[in-house]
Design a protein around this motif. Structure first.
Motif, short mmCIF file in Angstrom:
data_model
loop_
_atom_site.label_atom_id
_atom_site.label_comp_id
_atom_site.label_asym_id
_atom_site.label_seq_id
_atom_site.Cartn_x
_atom_site.Cartn_y
_atom_site.Cartn_z
N LEU B 760 29.91 -4.86 -9.44
CA LEU B 760 29.29 -3.95 -10.37
C LEU B 760 30.06 -2.65 -10.55
CD1 LEU B 760 26.74 -3.33 -11.95
CD2 LEU B 760 25.78 -2.48 -9.83
N ARG B 764 30.55 0.97 -13.79
CA ARG B 764 30.11 2.36 -13.82
C ARG B 764 31.25 3.20 -14.34
NH1 ARG B 764 28.72 3.90 -8.23
NH2 ARG B 764 27.46 5.52 -9.13
N PHE C 15 21.18 2.09 -3.13
CA PHE C 15 22.62 2.06 -2.86
C PHE C 15 22.89 3.08 -1.78
CE2 PHE C 15 22.40 0.92 -7.40
CZ PHE C 15 23.01 -0.31 -7.35
N THR C 18 21.20 6.44 -1.81
CA THR C 18 20.58 6.71 -3.12
C THR C 18 19.54 5.65 -3.45
OG1 THR C 18 22.83 7.27 -3.73
CG2 THR C 18 21.15 7.39 -5.46
N ALA C 20 18.09 4.14 -6.23
CA ALA C 20 18.30 4.08 -7.67
C ALA C 20 17.03 3.63 -8.39
CB ALA C 20 19.47 3.16 -8.00
N PRO C 39 16.76 10.39 -18.28
CA PRO C 39 17.95 11.21 -18.05
C PRO C 39 19.02 10.45 -17.28
CG PRO C 39 16.14 11.92 -16.64
CD PRO C 39 15.59 10.90 -17.57
N SER C 40 20.21 11.00 -17.31
CA SER C 40 21.33 10.39 -16.62
C SER C 40 21.06 10.33 -15.12
CB SER C 40 22.58 11.23 -16.91
OG SER C 40 23.63 10.77 -16.13
N GLY C 41 21.38 9.22 -14.51
CA GLY C 41 21.19 9.07 -13.07
C GLY C 41 19.78 8.67 -12.69
N SER C 42 18.94 8.39 -13.69
CA SER C 42 17.56 8.06 -13.36
C SER C 42 17.40 6.60 -12.96
CB SER C 42 16.66 8.36 -14.57
OG SER C 42 17.15 7.65 -15.69
N GLY C 43 18.43 5.79 -13.20
CA GLY C 43 18.34 4.39 -12.79
C GLY C 43 18.26 3.41 -13.95
N LYS C 44 18.57 3.87 -15.15
CA LYS C 44 18.50 2.98 -16.32
C LYS C 44 19.45 1.80 -16.18
CE LYS C 44 19.84 6.13 -19.23
NZ LYS C 44 20.07 7.30 -18.38
N SER C 45 20.71 2.13 -15.88
CA SER C 45 21.70 1.06 -15.78
C SER C 45 21.34 0.10 -14.67
CB SER C 45 23.09 1.64 -15.53
OG SER C 45 23.47 2.46 -16.60
N THR C 46 20.89 0.65 -13.55
CA THR C 46 20.52 -0.21 -12.43
C THR C 46 19.40 -1.15 -12.85
OG1 THR C 46 21.08 1.63 -10.98
CG2 THR C 46 19.89 -0.20 -10.00
#
Ligand SMILES: Nc1ncnc2c1ncn2[C@@H]1O[C@H](COP(=O)(O)OP(=O)(O)O)[C@@H](O)[C@H]1O
Ligand SMILES: [Mg+2]
Lengths: 174, 766, 226
Positions: B760, B764, C15, C18, C20, C39-46
């Motif tokens: 993954l 990123r 992770f 963190t 996520a 917001p950025s870093g909130s875990g959307k991508s995860t």
């Protein structure tokens, strides 16, 4: 923006004098335009008439007699409904939105929820605009885009506020 | 300017935080330059070595002009045969007090004393050498020193003798002094040509290594420099920055090479190069050549680095954006190849085997030029080949497309491989072919093995000594006499080998033989019914002996069933001579004794030789062909194969390393797309296979071209030498196997990286 | 209206130190465009990676068409991603050495489709996202917007059920972003493919039918609550 609902919400934490209310309002929301005494008392009397507040005794001392006001159950419900209802998305909304966020914080309600509700409402309008734009001609597109950018600005501000809620809570809660 | 160089230095050794690739590039440049220098410095000593050697050999020349007041040295050259080589012993005795002492000795050995060179002493320790030692007898009292030797491993033995025993001898020289002025060093054109070909074959891969090392992991650096260029750094500055970086490696390489040379020089004396050993102290490189090496080798590394940057300099944007490369200049590549091919081709018009030294030079230069040309043409060839490849599975498509985008490194890998492989095919085929030219006779063995052939002035005295030897089963006497047949004008001489049936059985497959039989071996000049006369030769011409008629009932024996001594002769039993005219071979005929054994032939030969030692040089004893020698040829071929194999494997290892670096570089670069592919469900094996193909395609092209080019340059050379063609499938097999292994290894090492990249993390955004 | 195509419940993912995701619920209905905001870093991508089966959550369940994604083997999930899902990332997902056409044809070819057939279909898709003329070019030679359109074509060429798009317009200007979003949602809608659209931009999210918000690794989906 609704001054009467703001004063009502400011009463929620506990009973206050009219003078206190004015000071609290000026501190948080005045932004250079202070509330006149007359407006405070006329608003309070309207609230009294509607049964949203009631008098909670008079305090004697130096200066004029001071009446203390307290919020009724009907008043609390009114505040809650107001905070829970999204504002109609339109330009230059931030005054109302800001007031709502601060009041939610002051009254220990979830400011996030206020924001989420608002985002939903905004997105709904934006979706509508987007749909219109996709079907429309260039003029439609440009007009819709203008509105979309403004709404987006609101939402961005909302996001920013949401990200800083903790900091804001510290400032507004003494 | 200095600022640019310093910037380059900082980029090279970057403030303590050096990237792994930059460090590797630096190390590889250093190693490559170091090795090249370490090989070139001894080569630059060739003239010194040759001069020293010719000076020594001039100093050893004996002069027989009588000088008054000098008592001559009696000197007799005694060739002691021990299989396929012989030992030259010099039997010496002083004729008086004022006798000259040969160079390399401090005094003339007394009778029973032996002075031997280190090479001879080593030889004495070998099985065949021990028989020579036994023949010589006496006691080793000293060593022949450098002035008495040509090469360090020359086998020279001085044997002391009684003056009286030598005085009367016909073969003895009377030497009054030693030494003539030296006649200059290495002049042999063919030799120079040969040496230059070998040098090219050995050096070319090293130079390719140097140039490819200085461009290892270059993509990242190129991108960095291209970025600088886009920022407004001038072309000249970029060149200087790049030059400074490779200069660090080159200078370190020079130091390493010099250090290696100095450190290894003492060991050279122990090194057996193609059967020759040099004196370590003769390895003094000629100064002009040293200057040349010091300038040219680092110059090449720097030049290659700058040359590799021409794209970065000309179109930095293309480098940053992975664009298509510029066209390369072709004319000089074709020119070199063409001239080489022409030279090689021209030798085909000369007659086979008859070429003079010019042909040799043409061959050597042609081979060298062709190799260089092929190496230079390869990038283009690989590009064209890859450009034509299409379709196939997705993994194949990945590999092909990737090579189409960047085949420079792959081509360099390929060119290194081609030169070394082709070179080793040439050299090993030559060696192998020379090994094959041993005469076909002599492979025949008699049923009871012959262990020794004894001849010479006092051969008859040897007979009782041999018969007394328990290891020797029987001794057979054979007489060899020439018979002149036919008319006098058109006369031919045929050898007559006379002996009883048992004796003849040691020379050929005589079958059931009875006294009175005559055998013709192979194609003999005489046929049944011919009459001839025995003949012997003296200083005043042929002396004819009695007449003899060849009997009609000749029995024929094919050449394969006879020893080389018997080939094309008539084998005659004594009865046949008596019945047909009663002639006996003249006294002057050569007489030889053949000893046979039922035990171990080698041990029997050693004891027979030892038994004859009292007779000294007056009786010759030699082992039958093939008793000792076969091993030696195999050994030298094996040594040669070893060298070529090591060189090939070395270059392959470098090739694998370059491929690996390329893979690593490209995998890291493609982090995002690879991760995206893996997210989209592309299985890892597909990506792994792509990387396998990417490594395998250039190596395969390389090996195929190498074999073709190798055979291409080998054929004319073999024709020149009149040698037969045979390919060492073993060597090619090992190299091909190693190539497969290298590809697999390079791919396998990339796998963990691939696995990590396709996790993954690659998705990123950095 | 049918039930949800893809459902994730109470997803957790950590992770290292963190967290996520700490309790995210989400559902995707067939053919809908779902915006995942936050917001950025909130875990959307995860969250997207979990739903797509690229990473396995530490706890929680993911169901795709009634199948349990968490219990599948890695190979099964890879195969599922290849056949049922499509992906568009922010940038740099195209293989640089392959031409745009080959990039688009790649998912089909990996699925065993013949080269000719695959490339013909890929060409149609390139036309559809209005970059038909770029087929022979390499990704390095095309602009960011063009590259994203090629990526959209590649995500949709295999007729996926769900397209996962993680900030597909993140590296583009407004106009290009707008076009890419229109092409993506239009194409997905006409192919009846669902889109999970991760974005922090409201204007991009406005192309969706519905949104959920991820905040500090938590997300609630009204569709699931009711
Ligand atoms: N592979 C990972 N390793 C370590 N931390 C990660 C990894 N992926 C995500 N995170 C962390 O998890 C949190 C959420 O990341 P992400 O899902 O990418 O957020 P978003 O997409 O909303 O910006 C971040 O704090 C990020 O640093
Ligand atoms: Mg993200």
């Amino acid at each position: 923006m609704s001054v009467s609902r703001t004063l009502l919400a400011l009463l929620e934490p506990g009973p206050r004098h009219g003078y206190d209310l004015k000071r609290a309002y000026d501190e948080q929301f005045a932004q250079g335009r202070q509330l006149a005494y007359g407006q405070v008392y006329s608003t309070l009397s309207r609230l009294l008439r509607n049964g949203l507040v009631e008098e909670a005794g008079v305090e004697h001392g130096a200066g004029p007699d001071r009446k203390r006001y307290t919020i009724t159950d009907a008043g609390v419900t009114d505040v809650e409904t107001w905070l829970g209802t999204a504002e109609n998305p339109e330009p230059y909304l931030q005054n109302t939105l800001y007031t709502k966020v601060v009041l939610a914080l002051l009254s220990g309600r979830s400011a996030t929820e206020v924001l989420d509700t608002q985002r939903s409402a905004h997105l709904k309008v934006m979706r509508e605009l987007t749909r219109r734009k996709t079907g429309g001609d260039l003029a439609d597109q440009l007009i819709c885009d203008h509105a979309l950018f403004h709404l987006e600005a609101d939402l961005r501000w909302l996001e920013l506020t949401a990200a800083r809620l903790d900091a804001l809570a510290e400032v507004v809660r003494p | 300017m200095i600022r640019d160089l310093l910037l380059g230095l900082r980029l090279a050794v970057g403030g303590g935080r050096m990237s792994g690739q930059a460090l590797l590039r630096l190390c590889m440049t250093t190693l490559g330059v170091g090795l090249a220098v370490a090989i070139l410095l001894p080569a630059a000593s060739a003239t010194t070595i040759a001069n020293e050697q010719s000076a020594r050999s001039a100093g050893q020349t004996p002069l027989t002009e009588p000088v008054s007041g000098v008592d001559p040295l009696y000197q007799l050259d005694w060739f002691i045969e021990t299989g396929d080589r012989y030992l030259q012993a010099v039997v010496v005795a002083p004729s008086g007090p004022d006798t000259p002492i040969p160079p390399g000795l401090d005094r003339i050995p007394s009778p029973g004393e032996v002075v031997a060179s280190p090479g001879a002493l080593d030889f004495f320790d070998t099985p065949e050498g021990s028989t020579a030692r036994a023949r010589i007898g006496g006691e080793v009292v000293g060593e022949v020193t450098k002035p008495g030797l040509g090469m360090a491993n020359d086998q020279v033995v001085f044997v002391g003798a009684e003056p009286e025993r030598l005085a009367g001898e016909e073969r003895v020289q009377e030497v009054y002094s030693f030494g003539v002025p030296p006649s200059g060093g290495l002049r042999d054109v063919t030799m120079v040509a040969l040496v230059s070909t070998v040098a090219v074959i050995l050096l070319l891969p090293l130079l390719i290594f140097v140039t490819s090392a200085s461009r290892m992991g270059a993509a990242q650096r190129e991108r960095r420099l291209a970025a600088l260029r886009l920022l407004g750094v001038s072309a000249r500055q970029v060149r200087r920055i790049a030059a400074a970086e490779s200069l660090v490696g080159a200078l370190a390489g020079l130091a390493l090479g010099g250090g290696l040379f100095v450190a290894l020089r003492p060991l050279i004396a122990d090194l057996d190069l193609f059967g020759v050993r040099f004196f370590a102290e003769d390895f003094v490189p000629a100064w002009p050549l040293v200057a040349l090496i010091v300038l040219v080798v680092p110059g090449l590394a720097v030049g290659a680095a700058i040359f590799g940057l021409r794209r970065t300099i000309v179109e930095p944007l293309g480098v940053v954006r992975h664009g298509k490369p510029t066209r390369r200049r072709m004319w000089w590549r074709w020119a070199i190849t063409g001239v080489g091919a022409l030279l090689l081709g021209s030798t085909l018009f000369t007659e086979e085997r008859s070429g003079g030294p010019e042909v040799g030079v043409a061959l050597a230069a042609g081979s060298a030029l062709l190799l260089i040309g092929v190496a230079a043409l390869l990038p283009w060839a690989v590009e064209k080949t890859v450009a034509r490849l299409r379709g196939g599975s997705p993994s194949w498509q990945f590999a092909v497309r990737r090579l189409q985008l960047e085949s420079g490194t792959a081509s360099r890998v390929v060119s290194g491989l081609v030169v070394v492989l082709a070179g080793s095919i040439l050299i090993q085929t030559l060696v192998g072919a020379i090994g094959l030219t041993e005469p076909p006779g002599g492979t025949w063995r008699s049923q009871t093995p012959v262990v020794a052939e004894v001849s010479g002035e006092r051969a008859d005295e040897a007979l009782p000594l041999l018969e007394a030897e328990p290891d020797v089963a029987a001794v057979h006497e054979i007489t060899m006499s020439p018979l002149n047949v036919g008319a006098y004008q058109s006369s031919a001489t045929v050898g007559l080998v006379t002996g009883d049936c048992a004796a003849l059985a040691t020379q050929a497959e005589v079958g059931d033989c009875a006294d009175g039989d005559v055998f013709a071996v192979g194609t003999s000049a005489a046929t049944g019914g011919d009459t001839g006369r025995f003949v012997s030769y003296s200083d005043s011409g042929p002396v004819f002996g009695p007449e003899w008629t060849v009997p009609d009932e000749l029995r024929h024996i094919p050449a394969e069933s006879a020893s080389s001594l018997a080939s094309s002769t008539l084998l005659v039993t004594p009865g046949a001579l008596e019945t047909l005219g009663g002639a006996t071979p003249p006294e002057a005929s050569e007489r030889a004794y053949f000893a046979t054994t039922t035990g171990d032939p080698k041990a029997a030969f050693v004891s027979a030789a030892t038994a004859l030692s009292p007779l000294g040089w007056e009786a010759d004893i030699r082992p039958p062909m093939g008793l000792f020698d076969s091993v030696r040829i195999d050994e030298s071929t094996a040594a040669m194969r070893g060298i070529m194999l090591t060189a090939s494997l070395f270059v392959l290892a470098v090739a694998a390393l370059s491929l690996l670096l390329l893979s690593v570089e490209q995998t890291t670069e493609r982090r995002r797309p690879l991760a995206a592919l893996s997210a989209a469900g592309v299985p890892l094996p597909v990506l792994a296979r792509a990387s396998l193909w990417q490594n395998a395609i250039p190596v395969t092209v390389g090996v195929v071209l190498a074999v073709a080019a190798g055979i291409g340059i080998t054929l004319p050379t073999l024709r020149y030498g009149g040698l037969e063609f045979s390919v060492d499938a073993g060597l090619i097999g090992v190299v091909c196997g190693a190539a497969v292994l290298a590809v697999l290894a390079a791919t396998a090492v990339t796998l963990p990286l691939l696995r990590q990249v396709t996790r993954l993390d690659g998705l990123r955004a950095e | 209206m049918t039930g949800p195509l893809l459902v994730g419940r109470d997803l957790h993912k950590t992770f290292g130190a963190t967290q996520a995701l700490r309790g995210a619920d989400v559902s995707v209905r067939a053919g809908e465009v779902l915006a995942v905001m936050g917001p950025s870093g909130s875990g959307k991508s995860t969250l997207l990676h979990c739903l797509a089966g690229i990473v396995t959550p530490d706890s929680g369940s993911i169901e795709y068409q009634g199948r349990d994604l968490v219990a599948m083997s890695d190979a099964e999930r890879s195969a599922l991603r290849r056949t049922d899902f499509g992906f568009v990332f922010q940038f740099g997902q195209l293989v640089p050495e392959l031409t745009c056409l080959e990039n688009v044809a790649l998912p089909l070819r990996l699925g065993g489709v013949k080269r000719k057939v695959a490339e013909a279909k890929a060409r149609q898709w390139l036309e559809r996202v209005e970059v038909g003329e770029l087929g022979a070019r390499r990704p390095g030679d095309v602009s960011g917007g063009q590259g994203q359109r090629v990526a959209v074509a590649r995500a949709l060429v295999g007729d996926p059920q769900v397209v996962f798009a993680d900030e597909p317009t993140g590296a583009l200007d407004s106009l290009n972003g707008e076009t890419v979003m229109q092409l993506l949602t239009e194409a997905a809608r006409s192919a009846n493919a669902a889109v999970v659209l991760v974005t922090h931009e409201a204007r991009v999210a406005a192309h969706s039918d519905r949104e959920i918000v991820v905040r500090d690794g938590t997300a609630t989906d009204r569709e699931l609550v009711s």
